[in-house]
Write a protein that holds these residues in place. Sequence first.
Motif, mmCIF file in Angstrom:
data_model
loop_
_atom_site.group_PDB
_atom_site.id
_atom_site.type_symbol
_atom_site.label_atom_id
_atom_site.label_comp_id
_atom_site.label_asym_id
_atom_site.label_seq_id
_atom_site.Cartn_x
_atom_site.Cartn_y
_atom_site.Cartn_z
ATOM 1 N N SER A 61 0.830 -1.203 0.000
ATOM 2 C CA SER A 61 0.000 0.000 0.000
ATOM 3 C C SER A 61 0.866 1.255 0.000
ATOM 4 O O SER A 61 2.086 1.197 0.155
ATOM 5 C CB SER A 61 -0.927 0.004 1.226
ATOM 6 O OG SER A 61 -0.150 -0.009 2.419
ATOM 7 N N ARG B 82 0.494 5.825 0.981
ATOM 8 C CA ARG B 82 -0.316 6.841 1.639
ATOM 9 C C ARG B 82 -0.731 7.907 0.613
ATOM 10 O O ARG B 82 0.088 8.380 -0.171
ATOM 11 C CB ARG B 82 0.464 7.494 2.786
ATOM 12 C CG ARG B 82 -0.419 8.327 3.723
ATOM 13 C CD ARG B 82 0.437 9.026 4.781
ATOM 14 N NE ARG B 82 1.216 8.101 5.570
ATOM 15 C CZ ARG B 82 0.764 7.442 6.639
ATOM 16 N NH1 ARG B 82 -0.501 7.602 7.015
ATOM 17 N NH2 ARG B 82 1.557 6.637 7.305
ATOM 18 N N SER C 32 -5.732 13.539 0.611
ATOM 19 C CA SER C 32 -6.864 14.120 -0.098
ATOM 20 C C SER C 32 -6.735 15.632 -0.130
ATOM 21 O O SER C 32 -5.783 16.213 0.397
ATOM 22 C CB SER C 32 -8.177 13.723 0.593
ATOM 23 O OG SER C 32 -8.190 14.178 1.929
ATOM 24 N N SER D 207 -4.672 8.923 3.927
ATOM 25 C CA SER D 207 -5.359 7.645 3.852
ATOM 26 C C SER D 207 -4.391 6.598 3.317
ATOM 27 O O SER D 207 -3.524 6.903 2.485
ATOM 28 C CB SER D 207 -6.588 7.734 2.940
ATOM 29 O OG SER D 207 -7.526 8.668 3.428
ATOM 30 N N VAL E 60 -3.961 3.393 1.063
ATOM 31 C CA VAL E 60 -4.663 2.776 -0.070
ATOM 32 C C VAL E 60 -3.808 1.631 -0.600
ATOM 33 O O VAL E 60 -2.602 1.814 -0.857
ATOM 34 C CB VAL E 60 -4.919 3.804 -1.195
ATOM 35 C CG1 VAL E 60 -5.632 3.141 -2.378
ATOM 36 C CG2 VAL E 60 -5.724 4.992 -0.665
ATOM 37 N N TYR F 31 -2.191 -1.046 -3.242
ATOM 38 C CA TYR F 31 -1.855 -1.008 -4.657
ATOM 39 C C TYR F 31 -2.862 -1.861 -5.436
ATOM 40 O O TYR F 31 -3.499 -2.779 -4.895
ATOM 41 C CB TYR F 31 -0.439 -1.549 -4.889
ATOM 42 C CG TYR F 31 0.651 -0.644 -4.350
ATOM 43 C CD1 TYR F 31 0.771 0.674 -4.792
ATOM 44 C CD2 TYR F 31 1.578 -1.119 -3.421
ATOM 45 C CE1 TYR F 31 1.780 1.491 -4.316
ATOM 46 C CE2 TYR F 31 2.589 -0.310 -2.940
ATOM 47 C CZ TYR F 31 2.682 0.993 -3.390
ATOM 48 O OH TYR F 31 3.672 1.820 -2.916
ATOM 49 N N GLU G 103 -5.265 -5.755 -3.177
ATOM 50 C CA GLU G 103 -6.356 -5.519 -2.226
ATOM 51 C C GLU G 103 -6.574 -6.724 -1.285
ATOM 52 O O GLU G 103 -6.785 -6.549 -0.079
ATOM 53 C CB GLU G 103 -7.650 -5.197 -2.966
ATOM 54 C CG GLU G 103 -7.649 -3.883 -3.723
ATOM 55 C CD GLU G 103 -7.016 -4.005 -5.104
ATOM 56 O OE1 GLU G 103 -6.961 -2.998 -5.833
ATOM 57 O OE2 GLU G 103 -6.575 -5.129 -5.451
ATOM 58 N N GLY H 139 -8.626 4.516 6.401
ATOM 59 C CA GLY H 139 -8.476 3.324 5.581
ATOM 60 C C GLY H 139 -7.578 2.257 6.187
ATOM 61 O O GLY H 139 -7.194 1.301 5.500
ATOM 62 N N THR H 140 -7.253 2.425 7.464
ATOM 63 C CA THR H 140 -6.352 1.459 8.105
ATOM 64 C C THR H 140 -6.747 1.281 9.573
ATOM 65 O O THR H 140 -7.820 1.700 10.004
ATOM 66 C CB THR H 140 -4.888 1.918 7.974
ATOM 67 O OG1 THR H 140 -4.031 0.885 8.447
ATOM 68 C CG2 THR H 140 -4.621 3.195 8.720
#
Length: 463
Positions: free
Chosen positions: A59, A61, A64, A70, A72, A74, A78, A115-116
Motif C-alpha cells: 500500500s 499513503r 486528499s 489515507s 490505499v 496497490y 487488495e 483506511g487502516t
Amino acid sequence: MNPEQQHTGHTLPEGTILSDNYIIERVLGEGGFGITYSCTFRLTGEKAAVKEYFPSGLSHRVYSSDSKPSIVPYIGMEHEFEKGREHFLNEASILKEFQNLNSIVSVKDVIEANGTVYLVMEYIDGITLKQYVKENGALSFDEFLPLITPVIQALIQIHKRGLIHRDISPENLMIGLDNKLHLIDFGAANFENSHDTKTMTVILKNGFAPPEQYLSDGKQGAWTDIYALCSTMYMMLTGFAPPESIKRIQKDELPSLAAHANITSWQAAAIEKGMSLNAADRFQNMESLYQALIIPPLEIASKRRGYQNLSIEENKTVMKPDTNTNRKQSFFHKNAVPFLLTGLFLLLCTYSFLGISGKNVPYWPETWTYETPLAATIKPQAIVGIYLYDICDQSIDTFETTAKTIKEEQKKKEEPDSPESDSSKAPAKTNNYTPPKSTEEEYNFTTLEDEEDEYNFSTLEDE
C-alpha cells in the motif's frame, strides 16, 4: 508542523489527531507491517504509543484535498492488504490476552480510521536493546540473565497458547527506565505451522531469523522463537549480531560464543544449541532452554541418575529401612483382623444390649428354640446377641477340642523316645558331662509343656 499543511511524506505529520483523542508526536520506529509513533492523550496528557497498519509493499499513503492521509492498497494487492489488516487486528487481540504479563506491552485502544487500523499501546520509556548494546557494549552474563528471564517466562505462556512471535530481535526488545526488557511488535505473531508467504517475506531480520522462515513451507513452532531469542542473547553477550542462517547453511562460520563473551562453556553451549540450523537439534520449548541456562549439565545428570553414583555400601545406608517403623507396621497388619473382629463383636453386643433394655424378657433364655413365643417379643437386636453368644460358645468348644487333639498328637509323637528309661540306671561319668537321660527328659518335658501352653494361648488369641 501543522497537520492542515500539505504533507507528502510516508509518515503521519506531527500534530495529527486520531479519533479526537490522541495527538501524534514523533516516529518511534518502522517495520514491514507499519509505523509506530509516540502520542499524547488529549484529556489526561498521558503518553502512549500508536502503531499504524501500513504494509509498505502492499500500500501507499494518499493525501486528499483536505490534507487527510489515507492508506490505499496497490492495484491487485487488495486481497493481501485486507488479509494483513485482519492479521494486524489479531495482534491487538493477542496483546489484550497477555497484557497481564510484565514483559508484554498492553493495548489501550483500537482505532479504525484513514483506511487502516491503529493500535494504541502502553508507552515504554526507554531504548531498544539494539541501541543499548551499540551505546554501552556487550552485557555480562550476570547482567544478561535477570533481563532475559521475564521474557522467557512470557514466551512460555505465549507458546502454551499455541502462538509464536516470529519476530524476536534486539529491535523488538526495549529496555525501559525500570531496567526491564519489554517484548514489542506482535505484528508477525501467528499460530504454529501457519504458512503465510506474504507476511513471512517482510518479517525476516538478518541474523535472527532461522532457516525455516526463509522457506514458504517451513515448519514453524516454539523452536523458531528459540532460534531468534538465542541469536538475540548472542548479540547481547558479544556485542555483534550472528551471521544470517542462510549463509551459515552454506558455510557455518559462527564465532564461538565462549571465546567472545564472559560466560561458562556449558551456558555458551546451551545458547549455541538454540541457534542450531536444524530445528530438531534445538530446544523444543522455552522451559528446556531456561533450564539449560541456569543448571549445569552435571547437576541435571546427577538428579536423573539418583543413587547410581553412590557405592553399594552408600546405597545400603541411604536406602536402609526404619526397622522399628516396619516392625510396627507388620504388627498392625498381623493383628488388624483380630482387632477388627473384636471391635465388631463388641459393637454388636452393645447393639443387642440396647435392644433388650426396657423389656420384661429374660436376657438369655434357658431353653431357646425358634418356635418359642418369646422370639416374637424380643427385638431383632436381642436375637443378634443370642446368635453371637451361640457362635462364640461353639467356637470356644471347637478351640478346646482342637487344642486337646493337638496335645494328644504331640504326646504320641514323643512316646517312641520314652524307652530310654533303662539308661537311667547307667552310672554317671566322672567328667562334668551331665547324664543324657535326666537332661533329655527334663528338656522334653519342659519344651512340650511350654509349647502346648504357648500354642493353646496363641491359637485361641489368633482365632
